[in-house]
Structure formats: C-alpha cells, structure tokens
Design a protein around this motif. Structure first.
Motif, PDB file in Angstrom:
ATOM      1  N   ARG A 115       0.848  -1.199   0.000  1.00 19.29           N
ATOM      2  CA  ARG A 115       0.000   0.000   0.000  1.00 19.29           C
ATOM      3  C   ARG A 115       0.877   1.241   0.000  1.00 19.29           C
ATOM      4  O   ARG A 115       1.727   1.405   0.893  1.00 19.29           O
ATOM      5  CB  ARG A 115      -0.917  -0.033   1.229  1.00 19.29           C
ATOM      6  N   PRO A 116       0.733   2.158  -0.974  1.00 23.46           N
ATOM      7  CA  PRO A 116       1.644   3.316  -1.068  1.00 23.46           C
ATOM      8  C   PRO A 116       1.727   4.151   0.196  1.00 23.46           C
ATOM      9  O   PRO A 116       2.755   4.768   0.468  1.00 23.46           O
ATOM     10  CB  PRO A 116       1.048   4.121  -2.237  1.00 23.46           C
ATOM     11  N   SER A 117       0.662   4.179   0.990  1.00 22.90           N
ATOM     12  CA  SER A 117       0.653   5.004   2.208  1.00 22.90           C
ATOM     13  C   SER A 117       1.098   4.233   3.448  1.00 22.90           C
ATOM     14  O   SER A 117       0.878   4.693   4.572  1.00 22.90           O
ATOM     15  CB  SER A 117      -0.759   5.564   2.438  1.00 22.90           C
ATOM     16  N   THR A 118       1.746   3.067   3.251  1.00 24.21           N
ATOM     17  CA  THR A 118       2.169   2.247   4.397  1.00 24.21           C
ATOM     18  C   THR A 118       3.064   3.028   5.346  1.00 24.21           C
ATOM     19  O   THR A 118       2.894   2.986   6.572  1.00 24.21           O
ATOM     20  CB  THR A 118       2.901   0.987   3.905  1.00 24.21           C
ATOM     21  N   PHE A 119       4.035   3.741   4.783  1.00 26.97           N
ATOM     22  CA  PHE A 119       4.958   4.534   5.593  1.00 26.97           C
ATOM     23  C   PHE A 119       4.659   6.023   5.393  1.00 26.97           C
ATOM     24  O   PHE A 119       4.074   6.424   4.381  1.00 26.97           O
ATOM     25  CB  PHE A 119       6.408   4.231   5.210  1.00 26.97           C
ATOM     26  N   THR A 120       5.075   6.820   6.350  1.00 23.77           N
ATOM     27  CA  THR A 120       4.800   8.251   6.303  1.00 23.77           C
ATOM     28  C   THR A 120       6.092   9.053   6.379  1.00 23.77           C
ATOM     29  O   THR A 120       7.170   8.510   6.644  1.00 23.77           O
ATOM     30  CB  THR A 120       3.876   8.660   7.458  1.00 23.77           C
ATOM     31  N   SER A 121       5.969  10.331   6.147  1.00 28.11           N
ATOM     32  CA  SER A 121       7.136  11.213   6.229  1.00 28.11           C
ATOM     33  C   SER A 121       7.756  11.143   7.622  1.00 28.11           C
ATOM     34  O   SER A 121       7.080  10.880   8.605  1.00 28.11           O
ATOM     35  CB  SER A 121       6.731  12.655   5.915  1.00 28.11           C
ATOM     36  N   ARG A 122       9.048  11.322   7.658  1.00 29.94           N
ATOM     37  CA  ARG A 122       9.869  11.316   8.872  1.00 29.94           C
ATOM     38  C   ARG A 122      10.127   9.907   9.414  1.00 29.94           C
ATOM     39  O   ARG A 122      10.899   9.756  10.360  1.00 29.94           O
ATOM     40  CB  ARG A 122       9.290  12.209   9.978  1.00 29.94           C
ATOM     41  N   GLN A 123       9.510   8.885   8.818  1.00 30.97           N
ATOM     42  CA  GLN A 123       9.860   7.527   9.210  1.00 30.97           C
ATOM     43  C   GLN A 123      11.138   7.088   8.491  1.00 30.97           C
ATOM     44  O   GLN A 123      11.345   7.390   7.318  1.00 30.97           O
ATOM     45  CB  GLN A 123       8.732   6.547   8.866  1.00 30.97           C
ATOM     46  N   VAL A 124      11.977   6.364   9.214  1.00 32.93           N
ATOM     47  CA  VAL A 124      13.156   5.726   8.634  1.00 32.93           C
ATOM     48  C   VAL A 124      12.911   4.228   8.636  1.00 32.93           C
ATOM     49  O   VAL A 124      12.574   3.650   9.684  1.00 32.93           O
ATOM     50  CB  VAL A 124      14.438   6.072   9.420  1.00 32.93           C
ATOM     51  N   VAL A 134      12.136   7.538   4.490  1.00 35.54           N
ATOM     52  CA  VAL A 134      13.507   7.252   4.062  1.00 35.54           C
ATOM     53  C   VAL A 134      13.725   5.748   4.202  1.00 35.54           C
ATOM     54  O   VAL A 134      13.560   5.194   5.292  1.00 35.54           O
ATOM     55  CB  VAL A 134      14.543   8.027   4.905  1.00 35.54           C
ATOM     56  N   ILE A 135      14.085   5.104   3.101  1.00 38.03           N
ATOM     57  CA  ILE A 135      14.277   3.654   3.103  1.00 38.03           C
ATOM     58  C   ILE A 135      15.725   3.339   2.777  1.00 38.03           C
ATOM     59  O   ILE A 135      16.269   3.803   1.766  1.00 38.03           O
ATOM     60  CB  ILE A 135      13.356   2.959   2.076  1.00 38.03           C
ATOM     61  N   PHE A 136      16.352   2.547   3.645  1.00 38.97           N
ATOM     62  CA  PHE A 136      17.716   2.069   3.393  1.00 38.97           C
ATOM     63  C   PHE A 136      17.653   0.593   3.055  1.00 38.97           C
ATOM     64  O   PHE A 136      17.149  -0.214   3.841  1.00 38.97           O
ATOM     65  CB  PHE A 136      18.603   2.283   4.617  1.00 38.97           C
ATOM     66  N   SER A 137      18.162   0.242   1.868  1.00 42.45           N
ATOM     67  CA  SER A 137      18.157  -1.148   1.401  1.00 42.45           C
ATOM     68  C   SER A 137      19.595  -1.609   1.182  1.00 42.45           C
ATOM     69  O   SER A 137      20.222  -1.238   0.193  1.00 42.45           O
ATOM     70  CB  SER A 137      17.367  -1.270   0.092  1.00 42.45           C
ATOM     71  N   PRO A 138      20.146  -2.404   2.092  1.00 43.79           N
ATOM     72  CA  PRO A 138      21.528  -2.887   1.944  1.00 43.79           C
ATOM     73  C   PRO A 138      21.554  -4.298   1.346  1.00 43.79           C
ATOM     74  O   PRO A 138      21.013  -5.235   1.919  1.00 43.79           O
ATOM     75  CB  PRO A 138      22.036  -2.896   3.382  1.00 43.79           C
ATOM     76  N   PHE A 139      22.209  -4.437   0.207  1.00 45.36           N
ATOM     77  CA  PHE A 139      22.288  -5.757  -0.420  1.00 45.36           C
ATOM     78  C   PHE A 139      23.144  -6.711   0.405  1.00 45.36           C
ATOM     79  O   PHE A 139      22.930  -7.917   0.401  1.00 45.36           O
ATOM     80  CB  PHE A 139      22.856  -5.637  -1.841  1.00 45.36           C
ATOM     81  N   GLY A 140      24.114  -6.138   1.117  1.00 45.84           N
ATOM     82  CA  GLY A 140      25.019  -6.979   1.913  1.00 45.84           C
ATOM     83  C   GLY A 140      26.278  -7.275   1.137  1.00 45.84           C
ATOM     84  O   GLY A 140      26.334  -8.227   0.354  1.00 45.84           O
ATOM     85  N   LEU A 141      27.288  -6.447   1.308  1.00 42.50           N
ATOM     86  CA  LEU A 141      28.504  -6.545   0.501  1.00 42.50           C
ATOM     87  C   LEU A 141      29.512  -7.506   1.119  1.00 42.50           C
ATOM     88  O   LEU A 141      29.705  -7.522   2.335  1.00 42.50           O
ATOM     89  CB  LEU A 141      29.132  -5.161   0.350  1.00 42.50           C
ATOM     90  N   GLY A 142      30.170  -8.267   0.259  1.00 45.82           N
ATOM     91  CA  GLY A 142      31.194  -9.194   0.729  1.00 45.82           C
ATOM     92  C   GLY A 142      32.330  -8.498   1.461  1.00 45.82           C
ATOM     93  O   GLY A 142      32.948  -9.088   2.354  1.00 45.82           O
ATOM     94  N   VAL A 143      32.608  -7.237   1.101  1.00 45.33           N
ATOM     95  CA  VAL A 143      33.694  -6.522   1.787  1.00 45.33           C
ATOM     96  C   VAL A 143      33.381  -6.327   3.263  1.00 45.33           C
ATOM     97  O   VAL A 143      34.299  -6.243   4.098  1.00 45.33           O
ATOM     98  CB  VAL A 143      33.997  -5.165   1.110  1.00 45.33           C
TER      99      VAL A 143
END
Length: 335
Positions: free
Chosen positions: A218-227, A294-303
C-alpha cells in the motif's frame, strides 16, 4: 606465513559480544573504503535447487584494500524451511586469504559474522539517517536471529529508545524476542500483533524477515519522517519505493535479484527513485530530506564480511582463542 587458524562460532560470538560498537565503526570505515574504489566486490553467485525454490547457497568473493588488504569468500546457505524445526535459517563459513601470496590463513564460522555485519550496517544507517541515537518507538518486523542481533547492536551503541515493538507472523517468536528485549536490555517492549497499526506508531522500522516477495504494497504504508531499514530487501512493493527517498549500500549490487529496489526498476524502467548510497550521506554528498519516508536497502557486501571477519580473527588470535591447524598445507615449497 603458512599458518592456518579456525575460529569457531562460539569464539566469534564472544568477540562480537564485547566489540559491537567497534564493529559498527569497522563497517563505517569499510563503506568509505569501498566508496573510494579501494575494493573488489563482484556479483554474488547463487546456487539454487529446482526442488527447493526458496533455498539457496550464495558465494560472496571480495577484496578489501585500505588498512585491511585482505581477500576472501563467504559461503552462506539460506534454507528458510529450517525455522519450522527451530533451526536457524542461515549457516556460513568465511575464508580469509593473504593478499601477498593468496594463501588462505583463516576459516571462520560466519553465521555470527554475517549477522553482526548486517546488524552493524543497520545501526550505522539508523544513526546516519536519523542524525542521532534515539527513537520514540522502534518496530521490528520479523523476530529471528537477525532481529535479535540488530537490537543487541542498538543497545551497545547506547541508543535511547522509549519503546520496542515486535511483530512476527508467529506470535511465539514475537513474544520470545519481546521478553528477551525486556529482560536483557531493561527496555520497555511489547508484542505488536497488528502489523499496520504498529507501523503507524513507529518512527524507526526494521524489516528482518524471510519474505521472498513484497507484502507491504500500500503506497501510504509509511509516512514522512519515518526511517525504514529494509534489511530483508524484499518486503516492500515498488510503489512504496517510488514514493520514498531510497538509499542503498551499493546501487548496482542492490538492483539485482528481485530486491524491492530492483522490482521498482523493473516496473518503472528507470533508477530515478534512488537518491544515493549510505556513503554519499556519510560524506555529505547527499542530504536526507524528511518529507517522505527514508528507506535504506543494503544488499550486503562481501567486503563487510571481510572487514568484520578480519576484525574477529585478529581479536581471537590476540586472545589465543583460535585453533591452529598444524600441517594444513602439505607443500609449502616448490621442491
């Protein structure tokens, strides 16, 4: 030169338990080294099984320069059906190679290391995108080992959290993690059976599930100021991604394997929804706006595995907690 050591999971866990804040700093330094181009991080290689479509074993080779100068590979299995038998989903080993000779010098049980680098990355991102170490309500969706590790890292970084909410499809897992948070950290915590209501209450959301496809659509799942820390990578639908500010650990890596950002790229045919990387924000090249989620998506780097693995190995070696394998290499001269 030809010494070879093994670091058990129990040893790795002891080192991590006493070093979480330092590991966050190691992960930060590694992101910045990778940002400078002083690393080699090829695409991960996936071994899949026709009769087990949800299971995979992944090879993550990498080289990390800077002060580390180490190469290696993580071999990590993900078998989600394990949790039905109360067995952890993930198991892993990490090999570290000497950069001068190429010879491996250590083998580490790496499920602990993988969980630690994932948790450290999550907490570093939370600190970077919120600009501090406090949250009114922190919601964790998915009450497994990764979630527990992330909460342990939050605690050891001295985060001030008014309340921790825990949601899981399995109420027993949610209640177990809630009890752990209350008893171990002395923080107010409660189980949140209604996911959407819990999301609406939280200012910081951690997604740590085994989801293979989006269920938050749902596009409105998250709101402004949420991380939102999109640790499990596939929980969020493309329309939510498109309506948020998106930061990744590595853009090319993350836009693969049907991650949430990758699904958005496939749906919309562009990458305009990507605002930058975590390193961009740390270095001040990108500013974080708060008028959208604000969404942070980390793939998970081998380094990251190399950095945390090398740290754990060094600490264990110094404390004489490794197991040396005498004569591991049968021939150490050409003649």
């Amino acid at each position: 030169m030809f010494d070879f050591h093994v670091v058990s999971g129990e040893t790795a866990r002891r080192v991590i338990d006493r070093s979480r804040s330092k590991i966050v700093d190691e992960v930060r330094d590694t992101y910045l080294t990778h940002d400078l181009g002083d690393s080699v991080n090829p695409n991960s290689h996936f071994l899949r099984f026709p009769d087990k479509p949800d299971s995979r074993i992944i090879a993550l080779p990498a080289y990390l320069g800077g002060r580390h100068s180490v190469a290696g590979i993580k071999w990590i299995a993900s078998f989600p059906a394990n949790i039905e038998h109360s067995v952890p989903r993930a198991s892993a080993v990490l090999l570290l190679n000497d950069y001068e000779t190429g010879y491996p010098f250590a083998c580490l049980e790496a499920a602990q290391i993988s969980a630690a680098r994932t948790a450290a990355s999550a907490v570093l991102a939370a600190e970077t995108f919120t600009g501090g170490r406090s949250a009114r309500r922190l919601l964790v969706i998915g009450a497994g080992i990764i979630a527990r590790n992330i909460l342990e890292f939050f605690a050891d970084r001295d985060w001030q959290i008014d309340e921790v909410l825990v949601h899981d499809r399995d109420l027993w897992y949610a209640e177990s993690l809630t009890a752990y948070v209350s008893s171990t950290f002395g923080r107010p915590a409660r189980t949140a059976p209604h996911r959407d209501e819990a999301i609406a209450e939280a200012d910081l959301v951690v997604l740590a599930t085994t989801a293979a496809e989006p269920y938050l659509i749902r596009p409105s799942t998250f709101t402004s100021r949420q991380v939102v820390l999109n640790i499990s990578l596939r929980d969020i639908g493309p329309d939510i991604i498109a309506g948020s500010y998106n930061f990744l650990d590595d853009i090319d890596h993350c836009l693969t394997a049907n991650t949430s950002p990758h699904l958005a790229e496939q749906k919309f045919g562009h990458r305009d929804f990507v605002n930058g990387t975590l390193a961009d924000v740390i270095r001040g090249r990108r500013r974080v706006q708060r008028d959208r989620p604000v969404i942070f998506s980390p793939f998970g780097l081998g380094v990251l595995d190399l950095a945390v693995g090398a740290f754990v190995y060094g600490e264990a070696l110094e404390e004489k907690e490794t197991t040396a394998i005498e004569g591991f290499f049968a021939e150490t001269t050409r003649w």
